[in-house]
Scaffold this motif. Structure first.
Motif, PDB file in Angstrom:
ATOM      1  N   ILE A  33     -16.768 -27.001   4.156  1.00 11.86           N
ATOM      2  CA  ILE A  33     -15.443 -26.537   3.729  1.00 11.86           C
ATOM      3  C   ILE A  33     -15.336 -26.814   2.236  1.00 11.86           C
ATOM      4  O   ILE A  33     -15.541 -27.956   1.801  1.00 11.86           O
ATOM      5  N   VAL A  34     -15.028 -25.798   1.434  1.00 11.01           N
ATOM      6  CA  VAL A  34     -14.957 -25.959  -0.019  1.00 11.01           C
ATOM      7  C   VAL A  34     -13.524 -25.699  -0.473  1.00 11.01           C
ATOM      8  O   VAL A  34     -12.975 -24.617  -0.244  1.00 11.01           O
ATOM      9  N   ALA A  35     -12.914 -26.703  -1.115  1.00  9.86           N
ATOM     10  CA  ALA A  35     -11.559 -26.561  -1.634  1.00  9.86           C
ATOM     11  C   ALA A  35     -11.612 -25.769  -2.935  1.00  9.86           C
ATOM     12  O   ALA A  35     -12.247 -26.201  -3.910  1.00  9.86           O
ATOM     13  N   VAL A  36     -10.940 -24.607  -2.969  1.00 14.61           N
ATOM     14  CA  VAL A  36     -10.962 -23.747  -4.161  1.00 14.61           C
ATOM     15  C   VAL A  36      -9.530 -23.396  -4.539  1.00 14.61           C
ATOM     16  O   VAL A  36      -8.826 -22.709  -3.787  1.00 14.61           O
ATOM     17  N   SER A  37      -9.111 -23.862  -5.709  1.00 12.43           N
ATOM     18  CA  SER A  37      -7.767 -23.553  -6.208  1.00 12.43           C
ATOM     19  C   SER A  37      -7.753 -22.289  -7.051  1.00 12.43           C
ATOM     20  O   SER A  37      -6.717 -21.640  -7.184  1.00 12.43           O
ATOM     21  N   MET A  95     -14.666 -42.275  -4.996  1.00 12.33           N
ATOM     22  CA  MET A  95     -16.067 -42.401  -4.609  1.00 12.33           C
ATOM     23  C   MET A  95     -16.698 -41.010  -4.556  1.00 12.33           C
ATOM     24  O   MET A  95     -16.033 -40.022  -4.244  1.00 12.33           O
ATOM     25  N   ALA A  96     -18.008 -40.932  -4.844  1.00 14.81           N
ATOM     26  CA  ALA A  96     -18.714 -39.653  -4.748  1.00 14.81           C
ATOM     27  C   ALA A  96     -18.695 -39.129  -3.315  1.00 14.81           C
ATOM     28  O   ALA A  96     -18.699 -37.916  -3.085  1.00 14.81           O
ATOM     29  N   LYS A  97     -18.636 -40.069  -2.354  1.00 17.74           N
ATOM     30  CA  LYS A  97     -18.529 -39.678  -0.954  1.00 17.74           C
ATOM     31  C   LYS A  97     -17.619 -40.659  -0.244  1.00 17.74           C
ATOM     32  O   LYS A  97     -17.853 -41.865  -0.265  1.00 17.74           O
ATOM     33  N   THR A  98     -16.554 -40.139   0.356  1.00 19.58           N
ATOM     34  CA  THR A  98     -15.621 -40.954   1.121  1.00 19.58           C
ATOM     35  C   THR A  98     -15.482 -40.335   2.496  1.00 19.58           C
ATOM     36  O   THR A  98     -14.875 -39.272   2.648  1.00 19.58           O
ATOM     37  N   ASN A  99     -16.082 -40.987   3.484  1.00 23.56           N
ATOM     38  CA  ASN A  99     -16.106 -40.435   4.838  1.00 23.56           C
ATOM     39  C   ASN A  99     -16.695 -39.032   4.803  1.00 23.56           C
ATOM     40  O   ASN A  99     -17.858 -38.865   4.514  1.00 23.56           O
ATOM     41  N   HIS A 100     -15.881 -38.006   5.036  1.00 23.38           N
ATOM     42  CA  HIS A 100     -16.403 -36.644   5.061  1.00 23.38           C
ATOM     43  C   HIS A 100     -16.057 -35.850   3.796  1.00 23.38           C
ATOM     44  O   HIS A 100     -16.271 -34.644   3.740  1.00 23.38           O
ATOM     45  N   ILE A 101     -15.507 -36.516   2.771  1.00 20.80           N
ATOM     46  CA  ILE A 101     -15.181 -35.865   1.502  1.00 20.80           C
ATOM     47  C   ILE A 101     -16.319 -36.103   0.517  1.00 20.80           C
ATOM     48  O   ILE A 101     -16.690 -37.254   0.254  1.00 20.80           O
ATOM     49  N   PHE A 150      -7.591 -29.090   5.239  1.00 25.24           N
ATOM     50  CA  PHE A 150      -9.055 -29.191   5.162  1.00 25.24           C
ATOM     51  C   PHE A 150      -9.631 -29.785   6.454  1.00 25.24           C
ATOM     52  O   PHE A 150     -10.645 -29.304   6.978  1.00 25.24           O
ATOM     53  N   ASN A 151      -8.985 -30.825   6.959  1.00 22.63           N
ATOM     54  CA  ASN A 151      -9.476 -31.473   8.180  1.00 22.63           C
ATOM     55  C   ASN A 151      -9.365 -30.545   9.394  1.00 22.63           C
ATOM     56  O   ASN A 151     -10.233 -30.548  10.271  1.00 22.63           O
ATOM     57  N   THR A 152      -8.307 -29.760   9.432  1.00 20.80           N
ATOM     58  CA  THR A 152      -8.149 -28.785  10.524  1.00 20.80           C
ATOM     59  C   THR A 152      -9.279 -27.762  10.491  1.00 20.80           C
ATOM     60  O   THR A 152      -9.861 -27.414  11.530  1.00 20.80           O
ATOM     61  N   LEU A 153      -9.607 -27.278   9.282  1.00 15.42           N
ATOM     62  CA  LEU A 153     -10.702 -26.317   9.141  1.00 15.42           C
ATOM     63  C   LEU A 153     -12.042 -26.944   9.533  1.00 15.42           C
ATOM     64  O   LEU A 153     -12.887 -26.284  10.156  1.00 15.42           O
ATOM     65  N   ALA A 154     -12.229 -28.215   9.162  1.00 15.42           N
ATOM     66  CA  ALA A 154     -13.485 -28.892   9.497  1.00 15.42           C
ATOM     67  C   ALA A 154     -13.688 -28.929  11.011  1.00 15.42           C
ATOM     68  O   ALA A 154     -14.797 -28.708  11.509  1.00 15.42           O
ATOM     69  N   LYS A 155     -12.610 -29.202  11.745  1.00 15.49           N
ATOM     70  CA  LYS A 155     -12.706 -29.194  13.209  1.00 15.49           C
ATOM     71  C   LYS A 155     -12.947 -27.780  13.734  1.00 15.49           C
ATOM     72  O   LYS A 155     -13.757 -27.569  14.636  1.00 15.49           O
ATOM     73  N   GLN A 156     -12.237 -26.816  13.144  1.00 12.87           N
ATOM     74  CA  GLN A 156     -12.358 -25.428  13.599  1.00 12.87           C
ATOM     75  C   GLN A 156     -13.771 -24.891  13.422  1.00 12.87           C
ATOM     76  O   GLN A 156     -14.294 -24.198  14.298  1.00 12.87           O
ATOM     77  N   ILE A 184     -16.348 -31.810   3.713  1.00 19.99           N
ATOM     78  CA  ILE A 184     -15.365 -31.129   2.864  1.00 19.99           C
ATOM     79  C   ILE A 184     -15.751 -31.418   1.419  1.00 19.99           C
ATOM     80  O   ILE A 184     -15.941 -32.578   1.041  1.00 19.99           O
ATOM     81  N   VAL A 185     -15.885 -30.379   0.609  1.00 25.68           N
ATOM     82  CA  VAL A 185     -16.356 -30.541  -0.773  1.00 25.68           C
ATOM     83  C   VAL A 185     -15.219 -30.224  -1.738  1.00 25.68           C
ATOM     84  O   VAL A 185     -14.561 -29.184  -1.608  1.00 25.68           O
TER      85      VAL A 185
END
Length: 429
Positions: free
Chosen positions: A18-22, A139-145, A97-103, A109-110
């Motif tokens: 999942i990529v967050a794009v603004s 952090m460069a990586k936090t859980n799934h981010i 984002f978390n909803t999409l990750a489950k879907q 999530i990036v």
């Protein structure tokens, strides 16, 4: 350009992200770089409807996703709060984002946070105050981010976009120093800091990385102490604070303030106060009992049993337990206590104990508060103490812990007297 590619390649990517794009340059570069990888990309865009250009931003990102042949998902923020807009917006987008990750069945999530964002975050934390680990920034990586660009500056991302002839949207509010405290740092403070040292952003990021490394070492040692606690007093005092923080986090207690940690340690090391408690977050109390610590929900504390009147040989039900005052010898005496009643009573009373209550001993009387200390009762055990009394409120017996009772010297069973019993049992639900 190579730095961007290297930042992407050094991560191990799952089949779907999942990529967050603004629509801004940072996220456009992130999407372009990830599109070079053999992975399925789901573009996540939030339309906050906070600016007149919001719909145009959403349309731009949708067309960009179509051009790159990736999946596009959008969510609109309909209920905008009157205060704490930034905080609520962050909660909203990460829920999305978390909803999409489950879907899409992915745990990745990036986001496009970069070195300048990190510098702003560290400076904000320093200005607002808090614990040292908060000064370590993101952090460069936090859980799934995952934040692959944390080591890259804004200028490097813009250079990549220009070389690849990428188009992006500009958010005019980002250049307004009065819009948010972060904007003030971005547009005023950080540029002035770079006049002192052109590498200011790098150096702030280096400091954050050093703090992260130190915190990692501290956590590793704190974990060793936390997993082998026989007595908190055996932990060196210098390590009690980090061990307590680690222990609380392992019990899902987060956002603990430094003054709460200090208050807890003062209680822990106060030998004159063997029992006590500290209010934490999330409706939880940190409870001290001698050299041990425990956690307890506030709503479970201080539950007072209203006085229950017991008539002879009539069972009384309370919650999932039944109580019976009887003059007939019970079959199961491990769930009963015997006592003597010199005069015939119509009723006796069962209630929660008060610290000022006194029980008769062979040599005088003792307050239950003192008795609890002598018996080394925990705070929870003290709160669960029950007393059996006459209608004149004379203490017949007191429950210390579990099924352990102490009968008053004035009501102990004597020779050639017919005993009475208090009988209890757990009822099936």
């Amino acid at each position: 350009m190579e730095k961007v590619k290297q930042a992407i390649k050094q991560n191990s990517w799952p089949s779907t992200v999942i990529v967050a794009v603004s629509g801004g340059v940072d996220s456009v570069v992130l999407l372009h770089a990830l599109a070079q990888m053999p992975i399925r990309i789901v573009v996540a865009h939030v339309n906050y409807h906070l600016r007149s250009e919001s719909n145009e931003d959403a349309s731009f990102v949708a067309k960009l996703a179509q051009k790159m042949n990736v999946i596009f998902e959008q969510r609109d923020w309909q209920t905008i709060p009157d205060h704490a807009v930034e905080k609520e917006a962050r909660i909203f987008r990460y829920d999305f984002f978390n909803t999409l990750a489950k879907q899409y069945q992915t745990d990745t999530i990036v986001v496009a946070h970069h070195a300048n964002d990190q510098a702003e975050t560290v400076l904000l934390k320093m200005i607002r105050g808090g614990q040292l680990r908060q000064m370590s920034g993101m952090m460069a990586k936090t859980n799934h981010i995952i934040r692959p660009f944390l080591a890259l500056t804004k200028q490097e991302l813009v250079a990549y976009a220009n070389r690849n002839q990428l188009k992006w949207r500009e958010d005019g509010t980002n250049s307004d120093p009065n819009y948010t405290p972060r904007n003030l740092l971005r547009n005023d403070v950080l540029p002035k800091l770079t006049t002192i040292n052109a590498q200011a952003v790098r150096h702030i990021n280096d400091m954050a990385q050093q703090i992260q490394n130190q915190e990692r070492l501290i956590d590793e040692q704190a974990a060793i102490y936390a997993q082998n606690i026989v007595s908190w007093h055996t932990i060196p005092q210098a390590w009690q604070a980090p061990t307590l923080k680690y222990w609380l986090q392992s019990h899902q207690i987060f956002n603990i303030k430094e003054n709460q940690i200090m208050e807890a340690l003062q209680l822990l090391n106060n030998d004159s106060k063997p029992n006590g408690s500290i209010a934490l977050n999330q409706g939880v109390q940190l409870v001290k009992s001698y050299d041990q610590l425990g956690l307890q929900k506030e709503q479970n504390r201080g539950q007072v049993l209203s006085p229950v009147m017991l008539k002879l040989n009539q069972r009384y039900f309370l919650a999932n337990q039944s109580w019976l005052w009887t003059d007939q010898e019970p079959i199961h005496q491990d769930s009963a206590i015997a006592f003597s009643m010199a005069a015939k009573k119509a009723v006796i009373c069962l209630r929660s104990a008060n610290s000022s209550d006194k029980i008769a001993l062979i040599n005088g009387h003792k307050k239950l508060r003192r008795l609890a200390i002598d018996e080394k009762l925990t705070l929870q055990e003290r709160e669960a103490m029950l007393v059996l009394t006459t209608m004149n409120d004379d203490i017949v017996a007191v429950r210390l812990r579990n099924n352990e009772w102490r009968v008053s010297a004035e009501y102990t069973v004597k020779q050639n007297t017919q005993p009475n019993w208090l009988v209890w049992r757990i009822e099936e639900t």
